[in-house]
Design a protein around this motif. Structure first.
Motif, PDB file in Angstrom:
ATOM      1  N   MET A  53       0.931  -1.289   0.237  1.00 54.76           N
ATOM      2  CA  MET A  53       0.046  -0.100   0.006  1.00 54.76           C
ATOM      3  C   MET A  53       0.769   1.370  -0.086  1.00 54.76           C
ATOM      4  O   MET A  53       1.954   1.383   0.453  1.00 54.76           O
ATOM      5  CB  MET A  53      -0.855   0.004   1.294  1.00 54.76           C
ATOM      6  CG  MET A  53      -1.786  -1.242   1.341  1.00 54.76           C
ATOM      7  SD  MET A  53      -2.828  -1.341   3.012  1.00 54.76           S
ATOM      8  CE  MET A  53      -1.303  -1.636   3.894  1.00 54.76           C
ATOM      9  N   GLN A  54       0.303   2.395  -0.719  1.00 55.27           N
ATOM     10  CA  GLN A  54       1.144   3.670  -0.667  1.00 55.27           C
ATOM     11  C   GLN A  54       0.529   4.299   0.525  1.00 55.27           C
ATOM     12  O   GLN A  54      -0.719   4.494   0.491  1.00 55.27           O
ATOM     13  CB  GLN A  54       0.828   4.370  -1.674  1.00 55.27           C
ATOM     14  CG  GLN A  54       1.175   3.611  -3.304  1.00 55.27           C
ATOM     15  CD  GLN A  54       2.887   3.467  -3.464  1.00 55.27           C
ATOM     16  OE1 GLN A  54       3.411   4.271  -2.751  1.00 55.27           O
ATOM     17  NE2 GLN A  54       3.313   2.136  -4.058  1.00 55.27           N
ATOM     18  N   VAL A  55       1.253   4.891   1.578  1.00 53.87           N
ATOM     19  CA  VAL A  55       0.716   5.561   2.510  1.00 53.87           C
ATOM     20  C   VAL A  55       1.401   6.884   2.743  1.00 53.87           C
ATOM     21  O   VAL A  55       2.705   7.132   2.385  1.00 53.87           O
ATOM     22  CB  VAL A  55       0.904   4.661   3.830  1.00 53.87           C
ATOM     23  CG1 VAL A  55       0.069   3.410   3.810  1.00 53.87           C
ATOM     24  CG2 VAL A  55       2.291   4.441   4.408  1.00 53.87           C
ATOM     25  N   LYS A  73      -2.362   7.514   6.550  1.00 50.33           N
ATOM     26  CA  LYS A  73      -3.421   7.439   5.604  1.00 50.33           C
ATOM     27  C   LYS A  73      -3.002   6.632   4.476  1.00 50.33           C
ATOM     28  O   LYS A  73      -1.887   6.772   3.801  1.00 50.33           O
ATOM     29  CB  LYS A  73      -4.244   8.637   5.552  1.00 50.33           C
ATOM     30  CG  LYS A  73      -3.556   9.552   4.511  1.00 50.33           C
ATOM     31  CD  LYS A  73      -4.413  10.850   3.917  1.00 50.33           C
ATOM     32  CE  LYS A  73      -3.604  11.594   2.953  1.00 50.33           C
ATOM     33  NZ  LYS A  73      -4.289  13.079   2.812  1.00 50.33           N
ATOM     34  N   ARG A  74      -3.908   6.035   3.829  1.00 50.47           N
ATOM     35  CA  ARG A  74      -3.661   5.430   2.315  1.00 50.47           C
ATOM     36  C   ARG A  74      -3.625   6.605   1.219  1.00 50.47           C
ATOM     37  O   ARG A  74      -4.833   6.994   1.461  1.00 50.47           O
ATOM     38  CB  ARG A  74      -4.640   4.107   2.179  1.00 50.47           C
ATOM     39  CG  ARG A  74      -3.865   2.938   2.225  1.00 50.47           C
ATOM     40  CD  ARG A  74      -4.592   1.875   1.796  1.00 50.47           C
ATOM     41  NE  ARG A  74      -4.302   1.111   0.637  1.00 50.47           N
ATOM     42  CZ  ARG A  74      -4.644   0.037   0.105  1.00 50.47           C
ATOM     43  NH1 ARG A  74      -5.729  -0.525   0.944  1.00 50.47           N
ATOM     44  NH2 ARG A  74      -4.544  -0.463  -1.064  1.00 50.47           N
ATOM     45  N   ASP A  76      -3.303   5.363  -2.117  1.00 54.00           N
ATOM     46  CA  ASP A  76      -3.700   4.653  -3.362  1.00 54.00           C
ATOM     47  C   ASP A  76      -5.010   4.255  -3.475  1.00 54.00           C
ATOM     48  O   ASP A  76      -5.803   3.953  -4.287  1.00 54.00           O
ATOM     49  CB  ASP A  76      -2.683   3.299  -3.729  1.00 54.00           C
ATOM     50  CG  ASP A  76      -2.672   2.558  -2.309  1.00 54.00           C
ATOM     51  OD1 ASP A  76      -3.242   3.006  -1.142  1.00 54.00           O
ATOM     52  OD2 ASP A  76      -2.458   1.354  -2.590  1.00 54.00           O
ATOM     53  N   PHE A  80      -7.916   1.433   4.714  1.00 58.51           N
ATOM     54  CA  PHE A  80      -6.788   0.137   4.866  1.00 58.51           C
ATOM     55  C   PHE A  80      -7.655  -1.057   4.898  1.00 58.51           C
ATOM     56  O   PHE A  80      -8.729  -1.013   5.312  1.00 58.51           O
ATOM     57  CB  PHE A  80      -6.153   0.190   6.236  1.00 58.51           C
ATOM     58  CG  PHE A  80      -5.149   1.375   6.175  1.00 58.51           C
ATOM     59  CD1 PHE A  80      -3.711   1.111   5.707  1.00 58.51           C
ATOM     60  CD2 PHE A  80      -5.265   2.710   6.428  1.00 58.51           C
ATOM     61  CE1 PHE A  80      -2.673   1.977   5.564  1.00 58.51           C
ATOM     62  CE2 PHE A  80      -4.100   3.602   6.607  1.00 58.51           C
ATOM     63  CZ  PHE A  80      -2.981   3.265   6.215  1.00 58.51           C
ATOM     64  N   ASN A 116      -9.697   4.751   7.174  1.00 51.73           N
ATOM     65  CA  ASN A 116      -8.217   5.256   6.627  1.00 51.73           C
ATOM     66  C   ASN A 116      -7.397   5.824   7.425  1.00 51.73           C
ATOM     67  O   ASN A 116      -6.899   6.839   7.087  1.00 51.73           O
ATOM     68  CB  ASN A 116      -8.616   6.168   5.358  1.00 51.73           C
ATOM     69  CG  ASN A 116      -7.384   6.310   4.582  1.00 51.73           C
ATOM     70  OD1 ASN A 116      -6.267   5.278   4.366  1.00 51.73           O
ATOM     71  ND2 ASN A 116      -7.375   7.290   3.505  1.00 51.73           N
ATOM     72  N   ARG A 141       5.954   9.999   2.405  1.00 53.52           N
ATOM     73  CA  ARG A 141       5.320   9.121   1.667  1.00 53.52           C
ATOM     74  C   ARG A 141       6.188   7.827   1.811  1.00 53.52           C
ATOM     75  O   ARG A 141       7.391   7.754   1.613  1.00 53.52           O
ATOM     76  CB  ARG A 141       4.794   9.220   0.600  1.00 53.52           C
ATOM     77  CG  ARG A 141       3.948  10.287   0.403  1.00 53.52           C
ATOM     78  CD  ARG A 141       3.627  10.547  -0.951  1.00 53.52           C
ATOM     79  NE  ARG A 141       2.122  11.541  -0.856  1.00 53.52           N
ATOM     80  CZ  ARG A 141       1.600  11.956  -1.796  1.00 53.52           C
ATOM     81  NH1 ARG A 141       1.849  11.403  -2.966  1.00 53.52           N
ATOM     82  NH2 ARG A 141       0.575  12.731  -1.653  1.00 53.52           N
ATOM     83  N   GLU A 146       0.593  -5.030   3.476  1.00 53.62           N
ATOM     84  CA  GLU A 146      -0.896  -5.542   4.032  1.00 53.62           C
ATOM     85  C   GLU A 146      -0.646  -5.911   5.615  1.00 53.62           C
ATOM     86  O   GLU A 146       0.537  -6.641   6.007  1.00 53.62           O
ATOM     87  CB  GLU A 146      -1.588  -6.360   3.413  1.00 53.62           C
ATOM     88  CG  GLU A 146      -0.833  -7.799   3.296  1.00 53.62           C
ATOM     89  CD  GLU A 146      -1.613  -8.885   2.208  1.00 53.62           C
ATOM     90  OE1 GLU A 146      -2.044  -8.502   1.401  1.00 53.62           O
ATOM     91  OE2 GLU A 146      -1.453  -9.937   2.707  1.00 53.62           O
TER      92      GLU A 146
END
Ligand code: FES
Length: 388
Positions: A53-55, A73-74, A76, A80, A116, A141, A146
């Motif tokens: 995931m990009q966060v 927060k995500r 992408d 989550f 999120n 970033r 996961e």
């Protein structure tokens, strides 16, 4: 019981002969609508298991003088995945020329994930944690895996009552477990013993007190080793102390903290003759070996069509060597447990960290290794799948 026997006869032959034309007819009569591009099961599976995931870091605050809370927060997507309270994520970042990652237990609850928000707390210890504790800033970033891990309550395996023992920053998975219990998402009752040296080093005390006030299935006992404070026990989390608060005979134990705490508690628990399945402890990352003059070796890494030749030290894991060289090698637990770093050994002798060899028998036999717990004894060559 009586079964109806049918002999293979004329009628069966007739049915068999008609099978193909019958199917053709049914297909011809079927609706002309195109098949769905995505099936709901696949959509759900992707949502629950996005892989990476990009966060973005959205907030940071110090909980004690050494522990910093980080909220993500995500970016992408807008939430989550739902997870099991007690699980961890691995956070990947670039520091200088190194591409590094570390696992951290999730502090926030699974419900917050759907809004999120995912919270971690990081102690100022080591290269990566030190960076997150001191240098990372809001807006930075990262790549996050996961949620993963087996350190969570399991209805079929565990007793209804769980005894959780936290030391220092080891409070993190229990924040999620306590919060999830208070949210009504878990079915256990929980007694948490939280040990620290002084009251100032207790992270999340106010939050835990608030959870206790709204959840009658949760009890928290603070244990301070170095000072007396009202509302806190003085000393260590011993069996004798725990017995004052709860029945230990019909409980499952969850432990999270430094190795010294595990050694102490596990010795204490022997008097209870617990079955192995009654005690779970969170896996700690495999650290460097202490050596006066560690040898320097050459590590040849095959990654897809590329071949890299990088330096590797005898006291550091192969994973650390690859990270220092900026290679994107897969990893999650860094403790030999998850198997995510699973790579093919090609040549060179090595040693596996004591009590960390989580490989299956077949992997050992066919030459697979876990670089996160493997140290080189000479020049080595391995084949590693890229992380993503
Ligand atoms: S990262 Fe989990 S076994 Fe290596």
């Amino acid at each position: 019981m009586k079964f109806k026997r049918q002999i293979f006869g004329f009628m069966d032959m007739l049915r068999f002969k008609k099978m193909v034309p019958t199917r053709r007819k049914m297909l011809a009569e079927g609706p002309n609508t195109p098949l769905p591009k995505e099936y709901r099961t696949n959509v759900l599976a992707k949502k629950l298991h996005p892989g990476y995931m990009q966060v973005e870091l959205t907030a940071a605050r110090f909980l004690t003088d050494t522990i910093r809370e980080l909220t993500f927060k995500r970016i992408d997507t807008s939430e989550f995945p739902f997870f099991r309270a007690g699980q961890y994520v691995s956070l990947q970042m670039k520091i200088g020329d190194s591409l590094v990652s570390r696992p951290y237990s999730i502090v926030s609850t699974p419900r917050q994930a759907l809004a999120n928000e995912l919270v971690l707390a990081v102690e100022n210890a080591g290269f990566v944690s030190g960076y997150l504790n001191k240098t990372a800033k809001v807006g930075d970033r990262f790549v996050m895996t996961e949620p993963s891990g087996e350190f969570h309550y399991e209805t079929l395996r565990d007793s209804h009552h769980i005894v959780c023992i936290a030391g220092g920053s080891g409070i993190t998975p229990f924040m999620s477990m306590a919060g999830s219990l208070a949210d009504g998402d878990e079915s256990y009752s929980m007694t948490l013993f939280y040990g620290a040296r002084t009251a100032a080093q207790l992270a999340y005390k106010a939050e835990l007190d608030a959870l206790v006030a709204r959840c009658k299935e949760l009890e928290v006992v603070y244990v301070l080793s170095d000072e007396e404070q009202p509302g806190c026990e003085k000393g260590f989390v011993s069996v004798e102390l725990m017995k004052k608060y709860t029945d230990l005979t019909n409980s499952t134990f969850f432990l999270c903290g430094p190795q010294a705490m595990y050694d102490f508690i596990e010795k204490e628990l022997t008097s209870l003759n617990l079955p192995q399945k009654a005690v779970h402890h969170d896996a700690a990352c495999c650290s460097d070996l202490s050596m006066e003059h560690p040898g320097n070796f050459k590590l040849t890494v095959h990654m897809r069509d590329e071949v890299y030749v990088i330096p590797a030290k005898a006291n550091e894991t192969l994973l650390t060597a690859m990270e220092r060289a900026g290679l994107n090698a897969p990893n999650k637990c860094r403790a030999g447990v998850c198997g995510f770093c699973h790579s093919k050994w090609l040549s060179g002798s090595y040693r596996v960290a004591e009590d960390r060899d989580g490989r299956r028998e077949a992997d050992r036999k066919f030459g697979f290794i876990h670089p996160c717990v493997t140290y080189p004894l000479e020049d080595m060559e391995i084949d590693v799948p890229p992380a993503y």
